[in-house]
Design an enzyme around this catalytic site. Structure first.
Site, mmCIF file in Angstrom:
data_model
loop_
_atom_site.group_PDB
_atom_site.id
_atom_site.type_symbol
_atom_site.label_atom_id
_atom_site.label_comp_id
_atom_site.label_asym_id
_atom_site.label_seq_id
_atom_site.Cartn_x
_atom_site.Cartn_y
_atom_site.Cartn_z
ATOM 1 N NE ARG A 119 -4.093 -0.654 1.337
ATOM 2 C CZ ARG A 119 -5.270 -0.535 1.919
ATOM 3 N NH1 ARG A 119 -5.472 -1.048 3.096
ATOM 4 N NH2 ARG A 119 -6.255 0.095 1.324
ATOM 5 C CD GLN A 124 -2.162 6.503 -3.437
ATOM 6 O OE1 GLN A 124 -1.597 7.251 -4.241
ATOM 7 N NE2 GLN A 124 -2.666 6.929 -2.307
ATOM 8 C CG ASP A 127 -4.688 -0.300 -2.455
ATOM 9 O OD1 ASP A 127 -5.340 -1.324 -2.197
ATOM 10 O OD2 ASP A 127 -4.324 0.502 -1.582
ATOM 11 C CB SER A 130 -7.527 1.871 -1.966
ATOM 12 O OG SER A 130 -6.628 1.934 -0.905
ATOM 13 C CE1 TYR A 225 -4.371 -1.979 6.112
ATOM 14 C CE2 TYR A 225 -2.058 -2.576 5.882
ATOM 15 C CZ TYR A 225 -3.337 -2.482 5.356
ATOM 16 O OH TYR A 225 -3.581 -2.896 4.073
HETATM 17 P P1 NAD Z 1 -8.607 -0.734 7.325
HETATM 18 O O1 NAD Z 1 -9.658 -1.145 6.361
HETATM 19 O O2 NAD Z 1 -7.580 -1.708 7.749
HETATM 20 O O3 NAD Z 1 -9.342 -0.213 8.664
HETATM 21 C C1 NAD Z 1 -10.378 0.743 8.600
HETATM 22 C C2 NAD Z 1 -10.180 1.766 9.688
HETATM 23 O O4 NAD Z 1 -10.520 1.186 10.948
HETATM 24 C C3 NAD Z 1 -8.753 2.289 9.835
HETATM 25 O O5 NAD Z 1 -8.752 3.680 9.615
HETATM 26 C C4 NAD Z 1 -8.379 1.919 11.264
HETATM 27 O O6 NAD Z 1 -7.548 2.887 11.885
HETATM 28 C C5 NAD Z 1 -9.744 1.862 11.918
HETATM 29 N N1 NAD Z 1 -9.825 1.157 13.208
HETATM 30 C C6 NAD Z 1 -9.215 0.016 13.612
HETATM 31 N N2 NAD Z 1 -9.534 -0.282 14.904
HETATM 32 C C7 NAD Z 1 -10.405 0.695 15.304
HETATM 33 C C8 NAD Z 1 -11.090 0.945 16.515
HETATM 34 N N3 NAD Z 1 -10.943 0.176 17.581
HETATM 35 N N4 NAD Z 1 -11.890 2.043 16.564
HETATM 36 C C9 NAD Z 1 -12.026 2.871 15.515
HETATM 37 N N5 NAD Z 1 -11.402 2.678 14.327
HETATM 38 C C10 NAD Z 1 -10.592 1.610 14.240
HETATM 39 O O7 NAD Z 1 -7.894 0.588 6.854
HETATM 40 P P2 NAD Z 1 -7.710 1.147 5.368
HETATM 41 O O8 NAD Z 1 -8.931 1.873 4.962
HETATM 42 O O9 NAD Z 1 -7.257 0.039 4.515
HETATM 43 O O10 NAD Z 1 -6.573 2.218 5.561
HETATM 44 C C11 NAD Z 1 -5.617 2.150 6.595
HETATM 45 C C12 NAD Z 1 -4.545 3.190 6.401
HETATM 46 O O11 NAD Z 1 -3.758 2.913 5.257
HETATM 47 C C13 NAD Z 1 -5.014 4.590 6.242
HETATM 48 O O12 NAD Z 1 -4.105 5.420 6.891
HETATM 49 C C14 NAD Z 1 -4.911 4.854 4.787
HETATM 50 O O13 NAD Z 1 -4.785 6.221 4.482
HETATM 51 C C15 NAD Z 1 -3.676 4.074 4.473
HETATM 52 N N6 NAD Z 1 -3.647 3.692 3.062
HETATM 53 C C16 NAD Z 1 -2.599 4.089 2.298
HETATM 54 C C17 NAD Z 1 -2.580 3.736 0.961
HETATM 55 C C18 NAD Z 1 -1.467 4.136 0.069
HETATM 56 O O14 NAD Z 1 -0.639 4.926 0.409
HETATM 57 N N7 NAD Z 1 -1.401 3.546 -1.119
HETATM 58 C C19 NAD Z 1 -3.597 2.992 0.416
HETATM 59 C C20 NAD Z 1 -4.647 2.612 1.224
HETATM 60 C C21 NAD Z 1 -4.659 2.964 2.568
#
Ligand code: NAD
Length: 375
Positions: A119, A124, A127, A130, A225
């Site tokens: 990620r 991106q 992905d 996402s 994460y």
């Molecule tokens: P995810 O699907 O793993 O989780 C969803 C959300 O649940 C996350 O924001 C996590 O912090 C939250 N969460 C976990 N436990 C929790 C709790 N107890 N209470 C409340 N919230 C809770 O996450 P995601 O959508 O795949 O994204 C995770 C991170 O990765 C983000 O920072 C995102 O910006 C980043 N990301 C980066 C890229 C990239 O750079 N290519 C791509 C995708 C995601």
């Protein structure tokens, strides 16, 4: 090289992995595509559209294809049908589906696992987590709007003034942020919470209110994460959410921990204290659910509160979900095909990151350790 695109066999799956537009771009003198009959029908892409892109409609995809592309993890039957030594590009859910991973390795399949694409900023465009989370976050809000006995926006009409709906979004990752944006566009008042401090600014930049609780950077791993929070934190979080849940009309939950079951954040007593007619859309249902009453795959009514645990929301928006998937997968193909052949260059971060099985071995270290019970 022949690349085959399968019709998905999972019930209620409407998406297709690759669209005619991308097939046209990738095809060369040495790369051709075979498409299973009606593979794109659920997403409104006909066999004729595929034929126009230069692909052939075939009923014998497995035997002919050197590379097979699909969306959902292959069934045992599908693995059996793959040519020995073929390449597979698919979601696998490898930390859960150990038997599938072992079978793929044993059959000498080179598997590019879509969940394992790094990620990073560079990756991106490949992905799928996402892109499909974006679809889920959007659709979750529309499903909430459908379940609720209320409007989302404030309305000033001769028949009186309608107050805007209050929506709580739990987890502000990709799906949660899209849900915030969609609910705001529909005119709701949105509150949100996440354990990662970085999420606060993102939530506020979308005009939503971030629920207050002390957070620190240790809640986030280097890859962005969330980490699994301790019991004490979850207890405090549930107190915060209990308060909020009493005043909102819908809760959309998206909280996930990479490689683990979803954390339970909404207990039965919290649901009992919600307003009658309100609803919970549990996007974490695929991983067990964030609400302890969620029944994955079902919509239930608990004392007047609707709890929607339907799975695979991207399939409810098949055209754009497929368009985004197709773009992700074609970018991955661009990365792994060199001189009209699949390249297994382990110096390439993307290939190294997502090559799950190759030459009879499980090549992805973390998956291998999990399957062998090392950690
Ligand atoms: P995810 O699907 O793993 O989780 C969803 C959300 O649940 C996350 O924001 C996590 O912090 C939250 N969460 C976990 N436990 C929790 C709790 N107890 N209470 C409340 N919230 C809770 O996450 P995601 O959508 O795949 O994204 C995770 C991170 O990765 C983000 O920072 C995102 O910006 C980043 N990301 C980066 C890229 C990239 O750079 N290519 C791509 C995708 C995601």
């Amino acid at each position: 090289m022949i690349i085959g695109v399968l019709k998905e066999t999972l019930s209620n799956e409407t998406r297709v992995a690759l669209l005619p537009s991308e097939i046209k771009q990738i095809s060369t003198e040495n790369i051709s595509f075979q498409i299973e009959h009606e593979a794109g029908l659920g997403a409104y892409f006909s066999d004729i559209a595929y034929e126009k892109s230069g692909a052939t409609i075939s009923s014998n995809i497995y035997k002919k294809s050197d590379v097979i592309i699909k969306i959902n993890p292959p069934s045992n039957d599908e693995i059996e049908k793959l040519k020995d030594g073929a390449c597979l590009i698919s979601l696998i859910n490898p930390f859960i589906n150990h038997q599938i991973v072992n079978k793929l390795a044993k059959k000498n399949i080179s598997t590019f696992c879509l969940e394992l694409i790094p990620r990073s900023t560079y990756a991106q465009s490949m992905d799928v987590l996402s892109s499909q989370a974006t679809v889920s976050g959007y659709k979750a809000v529309l499903n909430a709007a459908n379940q609720m006995p209320k409007f989302f926006p404030m309305l000033m009409t001769p028949a009186g003034t309608i107050k805007p709906a209050n929506i709580l979004i739990l987890g502000a990752g990709v799906a949660g942020l899209q849900a915030i944006a969609t609910a705001s566009r529909l005119g709701a008042k949105v509150e949100a919470f996440d354990v990662r401090p970085a999420a606060r600014e993102q939530v506020e930049s979308l005009g939503a209110k971030f629920l207050y609780m002390d957070l620190d950077d240790s809640a986030e791993t280097d890859s962005g994460y969330a980490v699994e929070m301790n019991e004490d934190f979850i207890k405090k979080e549930m107190e915060l959410l209990h308060d909020a849940s009493k005043r909102v009309d819908a809760i959309i939950t998206t909280a996930l921990i990479f490689g683990k079951n979803a954390p339970i954040l909404i207990k039965d007593y919290m649901v009992n204290d919600m307003k009658k007619g309100s609803c919970i859309i549990d996007l974490a249902a695929e991983n067990g659910g964030n609400c302890e009453l969620t029944k994955p795959g079902e919509i239930i009514n608990h004392n007047g509160i609707t709890i929607d645990g339907r799975l695979n929301l991207p399939s409810q928006v098949p055209l754009h979900a497929s368009q985004m998937l197709s773009k992700n997968i074609s970018k991955l193909l661009n990365e792994i095909i060199k001189d009209d052949k699949i390249e297994f260059n382990m110096e390439n971060e993307i290939i190294k990151g997502c090559l799950l099985t190759h030459k009879g071995e499980i090549t992805h270290e973390m998956t291998k350790n999990i399957i062998e019970g090392k950690k």
